[in-house]
Design a protein around this motif. Structure first.
Motif, short mmCIF file in Angstrom:
data_model
loop_
_atom_site.label_atom_id
_atom_site.label_comp_id
_atom_site.label_asym_id
_atom_site.label_seq_id
_atom_site.Cartn_x
_atom_site.Cartn_y
_atom_site.Cartn_z
N GLY A 45 0.81 -1.20 0.00
CA GLY A 45 0.00 0.00 0.00
C GLY A 45 0.85 1.26 0.00
N GLN A 46 0.17 2.40 -0.08
CA GLN A 46 0.89 3.67 -0.10
C GLN A 46 1.83 3.77 1.11
N ALA A 47 3.09 4.08 0.81
CA ALA A 47 4.06 4.25 1.89
C ALA A 47 4.19 5.74 2.20
N SER A 48 5.36 6.17 2.66
CA SER A 48 5.52 7.55 3.14
C SER A 48 6.53 8.29 2.29
N PHE A 49 6.21 8.44 1.00
CA PHE A 49 7.09 9.11 0.05
C PHE A 49 7.34 10.54 0.51
N ASP A 63 -1.75 6.02 6.47
CA ASP A 63 -3.09 5.57 6.85
C ASP A 63 -3.86 5.10 5.62
N LEU A 64 -3.70 5.82 4.50
CA LEU A 64 -4.37 5.40 3.27
C LEU A 64 -3.84 4.06 2.80
N GLY A 65 -2.53 3.85 2.88
CA GLY A 65 -1.95 2.58 2.48
C GLY A 65 -2.53 1.41 3.27
N ARG A 81 4.72 1.90 -13.39
CA ARG A 81 3.27 2.02 -13.55
C ARG A 81 2.48 1.30 -12.46
N ILE A 82 3.13 0.47 -11.66
CA ILE A 82 2.39 -0.35 -10.70
C ILE A 82 1.87 0.52 -9.56
N ARG A 83 0.58 0.43 -9.30
CA ARG A 83 -0.08 1.26 -8.31
C ARG A 83 -0.08 0.59 -6.94
N ASN A 84 -0.25 1.39 -5.91
CA ASN A 84 -0.25 0.84 -4.55
C ASN A 84 -1.41 -0.11 -4.34
N SER A 85 -1.12 -1.25 -3.78
CA SER A 85 -2.05 -2.35 -3.47
C SER A 85 -2.60 -3.02 -4.72
#
Length: 222
Positions: free
Chosen positions: A10-14, A24-26, A183-187
């Motif tokens: 999931g979304q990390a902390s870029f 939290d979104l990740g 191109r790979i999206r989170n999750s």
């Protein structure tokens, strides 16, 4: 014939001091994916995951959505490459933390150049394997899946290992593998069917768990 579900974390902390931590979104992205798997009655024989914190946190969130603990195998071959080390081979000195869209684009232009040179064997980033070694590690995991399982298997990793796996299955060029990677999206979910002899690509970079009006703004890349 089995199905291997390869999931990017999931979304990390870029842009934060510590990237290797889910936002939290990740966490919500991955928990929702677990619920999607559960709604479809998918029962995994095992989960394979790398050693990175964002990968382990993603698996834990998926398990929360599944409401089921999975037998877990930890594979260091599923760890992501070190983006900072790659960029350091093409950009002297530290980069500023990206503060706007143009700085983010500049970051990824440098990453693309660093990936190109690493995959061509022109550089050896500090603390990293060669790309040949990295690729061999991913191939070892795929071979293990073919030999050890026959049903549904979950693999939680990052864009580098997942795009390398897809590249191996499709025999893509390094340039195409890099394009897949970025191109790979989170999750996102990529599916292989497999038997003891081979893997076959079924889907790539799919977000069925976010295909809903109230979740479509959950789509992220970093």
């Amino acid at each position: 014939m089995g199905t291997l579900y390869l999931v990017r974390h999931g979304q990390a902390s870029f842009g934060a001091d510590d990237y290797d931590c889910l936002s939290d979104l990740g966490e919500r992205q991955c928990r929702q994916l677990g619920e999607w798997f559960a709604d479809r009655g998918i029962r995994f024989e095992a989960a394979l995951v790398g050693e990175l914190r964002r990968q382990a946190q993603s698996l834990a969130a998926i398990e929360n959505g599944l409401a089921f603990k999975l037998p877990v195998q930890v594979w260091p071959q599923l760890n992501e490459y070190d983006a900072a080390a790659l960029i350091a081979t093409v950009h002297p000195g530290p980069l500023q933390r990206p503060a706007d869209a143009e700085q983010i684009r500049a970051h990824f232009r440098l990453l693309r150049e660093g990936l190109n040179r690493w995959m061509a064997g022109e550089t050896h980033p500090a603390g990293m394997p060669t790309y040949a070694q990295f690729s061999t590690g991913v191939a070892t995991v795929l071979e293990h899946v073919r030999g050890a399982f026959s049903g549904d298997v979950l693999l939680v990793s990052s864009g580098g290992p997942i795009s390398t796996a897809v590249g191996q299955v499709l025999s893509t060029t390094p340039a195409t593998t890099i394009e897949l990677n970025l191109r790979i999206r989170n999750s996102a979910v990529t599916e292989f069917s497999f038997n003891p002899k081979r893997h076959v690509l079924i889907s790539f970079n799919h977000l069925p768990h976010l295909d809903h009006g109230e979740r479509r703004d959950w789509l992220t890349y970093t």
